[in-house]
Enzyme design. Structure first.
Site, PDB file in Angstrom:
ATOM      1  N   ASP A 160      59.793  12.569  86.233  1.00 51.98           N
ATOM      2  CA  ASP A 160      60.939  12.146  85.440  1.00 51.98           C
ATOM      3  C   ASP A 160      61.301  13.314  84.526  1.00 51.98           C
ATOM      4  OD1 ASP A 160      59.101  12.132  83.339  1.00 51.98           O
ATOM      5  OD2 ASP A 160      59.514  10.076  82.726  1.00 51.98           O
ATOM      6  N   HIS A 161      62.188  13.072  83.579  1.00 51.33           N
ATOM      7  CA  HIS A 161      62.629  14.133  82.663  1.00 51.33           C
ATOM      8  C   HIS A 161      61.488  14.668  81.797  1.00 51.33           C
ATOM      9  CE1 HIS A 161      63.020  10.242  80.701  1.00 51.33           C
ATOM     10  NE2 HIS A 161      62.820  10.864  79.549  1.00 51.33           N
ATOM     11  N   CYS A 181      55.068  12.566  84.551  1.00 50.00           N
ATOM     12  CA  CYS A 181      55.983  12.026  83.540  1.00 50.00           C
ATOM     13  C   CYS A 181      55.441  12.495  82.191  1.00 50.00           C
ATOM     14  CB  CYS A 181      56.142  10.504  83.635  1.00 50.00           C
ATOM     15  SG  CYS A 181      54.716   9.506  83.163  1.00 50.00           S
ATOM     16  N   GLY A 182      55.978  12.000  81.112  1.00 45.46           N
ATOM     17  CA  GLY A 182      55.549  12.464  79.800  1.00 45.46           C
ATOM     18  C   GLY A 182      54.058  12.334  79.576  1.00 45.46           C
ATOM     19  N   THR A 183      53.505  11.165  79.866  1.00 42.40           N
ATOM     20  CA  THR A 183      52.066  10.943  79.703  1.00 42.40           C
ATOM     21  C   THR A 183      51.325  10.897  81.029  1.00 42.40           C
ATOM     22  OG1 THR A 183      52.291   8.540  79.824  1.00 42.40           O
ATOM     23  CG2 THR A 183      52.421   9.571  77.616  1.00 42.40           C
ATOM     24  N   GLY A 184      52.024  10.682  82.114  1.00 44.46           N
ATOM     25  CA  GLY A 184      51.410  10.480  83.418  1.00 44.46           C
ATOM     26  C   GLY A 184      51.064   9.032  83.675  1.00 44.46           C
ATOM     27  N   ILE A 185      51.117   8.217  82.640  1.00 45.47           N
ATOM     28  CA  ILE A 185      50.697   6.818  82.770  1.00 45.47           C
ATOM     29  C   ILE A 185      51.709   6.001  83.574  1.00 45.47           C
ATOM     30  CG2 ILE A 185      50.154   4.689  81.520  1.00 45.47           C
ATOM     31  CD1 ILE A 185      49.202   6.545  79.171  1.00 45.47           C
ATOM     32  N   GLY A 186      52.941   5.995  83.135  1.00 44.45           N
ATOM     33  CA  GLY A 186      53.954   5.163  83.795  1.00 44.45           C
ATOM     34  C   GLY A 186      54.164   5.520  85.252  1.00 44.45           C
ATOM     35  N   HIS A 230      34.936  10.992  94.962  1.00 47.02           N
ATOM     36  CA  HIS A 230      34.459   9.608  94.931  1.00 47.02           C
ATOM     37  C   HIS A 230      35.533   8.589  95.268  1.00 47.02           C
ATOM     38  CE1 HIS A 230      30.632  10.219  92.282  1.00 47.02           C
ATOM     39  NE2 HIS A 230      30.748  11.148  93.205  1.00 47.02           N
ATOM     40  N   ASN A 231      36.786   8.866  94.929  1.00 46.67           N
ATOM     41  CA  ASN A 231      37.846   7.861  95.081  1.00 46.67           C
ATOM     42  C   ASN A 231      38.857   8.179  96.162  1.00 46.67           C
ATOM     43  OD1 ASN A 231      37.571   8.190  91.654  1.00 46.67           O
ATOM     44  ND2 ASN A 231      36.859   6.339  92.679  1.00 46.67           N
ATOM     45  N   ARG A 240      53.610  16.011  78.732  1.00 44.52           N
ATOM     46  CA  ARG A 240      53.519  16.174  77.281  1.00 44.52           C
ATOM     47  C   ARG A 240      52.073  16.096  76.797  1.00 44.52           C
ATOM     48  NH1 ARG A 240      58.440  12.002  76.752  1.00 44.52           N
ATOM     49  NH2 ARG A 240      60.151  13.467  77.161  1.00 44.52           N
ATOM     50  N   ARG A 251      28.586   6.209 100.583  1.00 45.40           N
ATOM     51  CA  ARG A 251      28.696   5.015  99.746  1.00 45.40           C
ATOM     52  C   ARG A 251      30.077   4.902  99.108  1.00 45.40           C
ATOM     53  NH1 ARG A 251      25.963   8.718  96.441  1.00 45.40           N
ATOM     54  NH2 ARG A 251      26.703   8.788  94.291  1.00 45.40           N
ATOM     55  N   HIS A 252      30.751   6.040  98.950  1.00 47.38           N
ATOM     56  CA  HIS A 252      32.081   6.031  98.344  1.00 47.38           C
ATOM     57  C   HIS A 252      33.111   5.428  99.302  1.00 47.38           C
ATOM     58  CE1 HIS A 252      30.252   8.331  95.219  1.00 47.38           C
ATOM     59  NE2 HIS A 252      29.875   9.254  96.092  1.00 47.38           N
TER      60      HIS A 252
END
Length: 149
Positions: free
Chosen positions: A8-9, A65-70, A98-99, A109, A132-133
């Protein structure tokens, strides 16, 4: 390997830096936007890259994105996507080992350019350990199937 990349921006400038790194290292990518710092909605770009990874157009995806969360939450709504938000190289490596993460999210940001490039480099070089992973990844897929509409 082909990487889908989007932002995003709030993540635009860092996305452009990651693209430079990919180009310098001969890594093919497809940019799904955005193409400026004009305000846009991150779910659209998380979804575009996630669908490209799920559909096989790209092998892996990187979203910012700004935080990467959204944008990571948005990407993870696409079945089969395991998008890891990473702010350090250890988490980036473990998200693959592992994932078996098929997408990486960064906060434009939150992390600076140099750290972001180290995270991307570490993430791209890591390999899934299996064993196991694999069993645990399968359990994540079972949860996903249980709630698919």
């Amino acid at each position: 390997m082909k990487i889908g990349i989007g932002s995003d921006h709030g993540g635009y400038e860092l996305k452009e830096e990651v693209k430079k790194y990919l180009e310098e290292n001969g890594i093919e990518y497809i940019d799904y936007g955005t193409n400026s710092k004009d305000s846009v909605d991150y779910p659209e770009y998380g979804q575009k890259v996630a669908e490209a990874v799920k559909g096989g157009e790209c092998d892996k995806g990187i979203v910012v994105c700004g935080t990467g969360i959204g944008i990571s939450i948005s990407a993870n709504k696409v079945p089969g996507i395991r998008c890891a938000l990473c702010s350090d190289t250890y988490s980036a490596r473990m998200s693959i080992e592992h994932n078996n993460a098929n997408m990486l999210a960064l906060g434009g940001r939150v992390v600076g350019r140099d750290l972001a490039i180290e995270i991307v480099s570490t993430w791209l070089k890591a390999a899934f350990l299996g064993g196991r992973h694999e069993r645990r990844i399968n359990k994540i897929s079972d949860i996903e199937r249980k709630y698919m509409i």
